[in-house]
Write a protein that holds these residues in place. Sequence first.
Motif, PDB file in Angstrom:
ATOM      1  N   SER A  14      -8.105   1.811  -3.261  1.00  0.00           N
ATOM      2  CA  SER A  14      -7.011   1.649  -2.315  1.00  0.00           C
ATOM      3  C   SER A  14      -6.375  -0.023  -2.504  1.00  0.00           C
ATOM      4  N   ILE A  15      -7.698  -0.714  -2.417  1.00  0.00           N
ATOM      5  CA  ILE A  15      -7.107  -2.298  -2.527  1.00  0.00           C
ATOM      6  C   ILE A  15      -6.548  -2.338  -4.069  1.00  0.00           C
ATOM      7  N   PHE A  16      -6.912  -2.046  -4.840  1.00  0.00           N
ATOM      8  CA  PHE A  16      -6.168  -2.033  -6.328  1.00  0.00           C
ATOM      9  C   PHE A  16      -4.763  -1.633  -5.989  1.00  0.00           C
ATOM     10  N   ALA A  17      -4.638  -0.406  -5.559  1.00  0.00           N
ATOM     11  CA  ALA A  17      -2.990   0.073  -5.459  1.00  0.00           C
ATOM     12  C   ALA A  17      -2.315  -0.703  -4.426  1.00  0.00           C
ATOM     13  N   ALA A  18      -2.879  -1.089  -3.383  1.00  0.00           N
ATOM     14  CA  ALA A  18      -2.023  -1.809  -2.387  1.00  0.00           C
ATOM     15  C   ALA A  18      -1.743  -3.209  -3.229  1.00  0.00           C
ATOM     16  N   THR A  19      -2.650  -3.704  -3.920  1.00  0.00           N
ATOM     17  CA  THR A  19      -2.349  -5.276  -4.411  1.00  0.00           C
ATOM     18  C   THR A  19      -1.278  -4.925  -5.557  1.00  0.00           C
ATOM     19  N   ALA A  20      -1.267  -3.852  -6.256  1.00  0.00           N
ATOM     20  CA  ALA A  20      -0.264  -3.655  -7.314  1.00  0.00           C
ATOM     21  C   ALA A  20       1.233  -3.517  -6.684  1.00  0.00           C
ATOM     22  N   GLY A  21       1.181  -2.574  -5.527  1.00  0.00           N
ATOM     23  CA  GLY A  21       2.544  -2.492  -4.884  1.00  0.00           C
ATOM     24  C   GLY A  21       2.888  -3.552  -4.280  1.00  0.00           C
ATOM     25  N   ALA A  22       2.164  -4.547  -3.521  1.00  0.00           N
ATOM     26  CA  ALA A  22       2.345  -5.668  -2.948  1.00  0.00           C
ATOM     27  C   ALA A  22       2.707  -6.685  -4.091  1.00  0.00           C
ATOM     28  N   CYS A  23       2.487  -6.541  -5.217  1.00  0.00           N
ATOM     29  CA  CYS A  23       2.806  -7.582  -6.336  1.00  0.00           C
ATOM     30  C   CYS A  23       4.327  -7.314  -6.674  1.00  0.00           C
ATOM     31  N   LEU A  24       4.374  -5.708  -6.812  1.00  0.00           N
ATOM     32  CA  LEU A  24       5.796  -5.302  -7.118  1.00  0.00           C
ATOM     33  C   LEU A  24       6.708  -5.422  -5.925  1.00  0.00           C
ATOM     34  N   LEU A  25       6.214  -5.409  -4.883  1.00  0.00           N
ATOM     35  CA  LEU A  25       7.278  -5.734  -3.959  1.00  0.00           C
ATOM     36  C   LEU A  25       7.680  -7.519  -3.874  1.00  0.00           C
ATOM     37  N   LEU A  26       6.685  -8.365  -3.964  1.00  0.00           N
ATOM     38  CA  LEU A  26       7.228  -9.718  -4.227  1.00  0.00           C
ATOM     39  C   LEU A  26       8.024  -9.957  -5.206  1.00  0.00           C
ATOM     40  N   TRP A  27       7.688  -9.321  -6.522  1.00  0.00           N
ATOM     41  CA  TRP A  27       8.584  -9.374  -7.569  1.00  0.00           C
ATOM     42  C   TRP A  27      10.071  -9.058  -7.326  1.00  0.00           C
ATOM     43  N   ILE A  28      10.140  -7.906  -6.791  1.00  0.00           N
ATOM     44  CA  ILE A  28      11.577  -7.487  -6.292  1.00  0.00           C
ATOM     45  C   ILE A  28      12.230  -8.478  -5.464  1.00  0.00           C
ATOM     46  N   VAL A  29      11.490  -8.738  -4.228  1.00  0.00           N
ATOM     47  CA  VAL A  29      11.902  -9.754  -3.299  1.00  0.00           C
ATOM     48  C   VAL A  29      12.747 -11.077  -3.893  1.00  0.00           C
ATOM     49  N   ASP A  30      11.738 -11.241  -4.989  1.00  0.00           N
ATOM     50  CA  ASP A  30      12.123 -12.734  -5.964  1.00  0.00           C
ATOM     51  C   ASP A  30      13.415 -12.483  -6.549  1.00  0.00           C
ATOM     52  N   LYS A  31      13.587 -11.335  -6.995  1.00  0.00           N
ATOM     53  CA  LYS A  31      14.714 -10.996  -8.187  1.00  0.00           C
ATOM     54  C   LYS A  31      15.723 -10.719  -7.108  1.00  0.00           C
ATOM     55  N   VAL A  32      15.725 -10.273  -6.093  1.00  0.00           N
ATOM     56  CA  VAL A  32      16.817 -10.076  -5.039  1.00  0.00           C
ATOM     57  C   VAL A  32      17.199 -11.449  -4.647  1.00  0.00           C
ATOM     58  N   LYS A  33      16.568 -12.366  -4.369  1.00  0.00           N
ATOM     59  CA  LYS A  33      16.722 -14.003  -3.681  1.00  0.00           C
ATOM     60  C   LYS A  33      17.454 -14.519  -4.860  1.00  0.00           C
ATOM     61  N   LYS A  34      17.386 -14.196  -6.202  1.00  0.00           N
ATOM     62  CA  LYS A  34      18.095 -14.894  -7.134  1.00  0.00           C
ATOM     63  C   LYS A  34      19.172 -14.434  -7.544  1.00  0.00           C
TER      64      LYS A  34
ATOM     65  N   GLY B  53       0.892  -1.250  -0.128  1.00  0.00           N
ATOM     66  CA  GLY B  53      -0.133   0.122  -0.032  1.00  0.00           C
ATOM     67  C   GLY B  53       0.969   1.362   0.013  1.00  0.00           C
ATOM     68  N   LEU B  54       1.867   1.347   0.836  1.00  0.00           N
ATOM     69  CA  LEU B  54       2.834   2.271   0.841  1.00  0.00           C
ATOM     70  C   LEU B  54       3.354   2.528  -0.806  1.00  0.00           C
ATOM     71  N   ILE B  55       3.905   1.390  -1.241  1.00  0.00           N
ATOM     72  CA  ILE B  55       4.549   1.416  -2.320  1.00  0.00           C
ATOM     73  C   ILE B  55       3.735   2.039  -3.552  1.00  0.00           C
ATOM     74  N   GLY B  56       2.381   1.370  -3.554  1.00  0.00           N
ATOM     75  CA  GLY B  56       1.234   1.986  -4.460  1.00  0.00           C
ATOM     76  C   GLY B  56       0.857   3.402  -4.308  1.00  0.00           C
ATOM     77  N   GLY B  57       0.991   3.591  -3.178  1.00  0.00           N
ATOM     78  CA  GLY B  57       0.748   5.238  -2.790  1.00  0.00           C
ATOM     79  C   GLY B  57       1.763   6.029  -3.185  1.00  0.00           C
ATOM     80  N   ILE B  58       3.074   5.810  -3.295  1.00  0.00           N
ATOM     81  CA  ILE B  58       4.192   6.396  -3.792  1.00  0.00           C
ATOM     82  C   ILE B  58       4.034   6.547  -5.319  1.00  0.00           C
ATOM     83  N   ILE B  59       3.743   5.418  -6.009  1.00  0.00           N
ATOM     84  CA  ILE B  59       3.663   5.480  -7.403  1.00  0.00           C
ATOM     85  C   ILE B  59       2.382   6.055  -7.811  1.00  0.00           C
ATOM     86  N   ILE B  60       1.501   6.097  -7.082  1.00  0.00           N
ATOM     87  CA  ILE B  60       0.149   6.973  -7.449  1.00  0.00           C
ATOM     88  C   ILE B  60       0.669   8.513  -7.503  1.00  0.00           C
TER      89      ILE B  60
END
Length: 83
Positions: free
Chosen positions: A63-83, A42-49
Motif C-alpha cells: 500500500s505504501i509503495f503504490a501510494a508513493t508511486a502515485g504521489a510521485c506521479l502526481l507531483l510530476w504532473i503538477v510540476d509539468k502543469v506549472k511549467k 494512493g487513489l492514483i496508485g490504486g487506479i493504476i494497480i
Amino acid sequence: MGLGLGLFTSIFVGIIAGWLAEKIMKRDHGLFTNLVVGVVGGLIGGIIIQLLNIEASGGWIFSIFAATAGACLLLWIVDKVKK
C-alpha cells in the motif's frame, strides 16, 4: 469501528507515502500537504494497480509503495502543469 480504523490507516499510509514522495521528488512540503499528496497518490496508485490487473495482497508495504508511486506521479504532473 472498522471505518475509523480504515480512515486512520489511510491517513497513516498517506502521510508516509507523501513524505517519501517529497524526498524522492526533492520537494519541501509540510505535514498536511504530504498527507493530501499521499492520499491522492494512493487513489492514483490504486487506479493504476486495477488497470494493470496487479494482485494487491502485499499489505502495508504494498500500500505504501503504490501510494508513493502515485504521489510521485502526481507531483510530476503538477510540476509539468506549472511549467
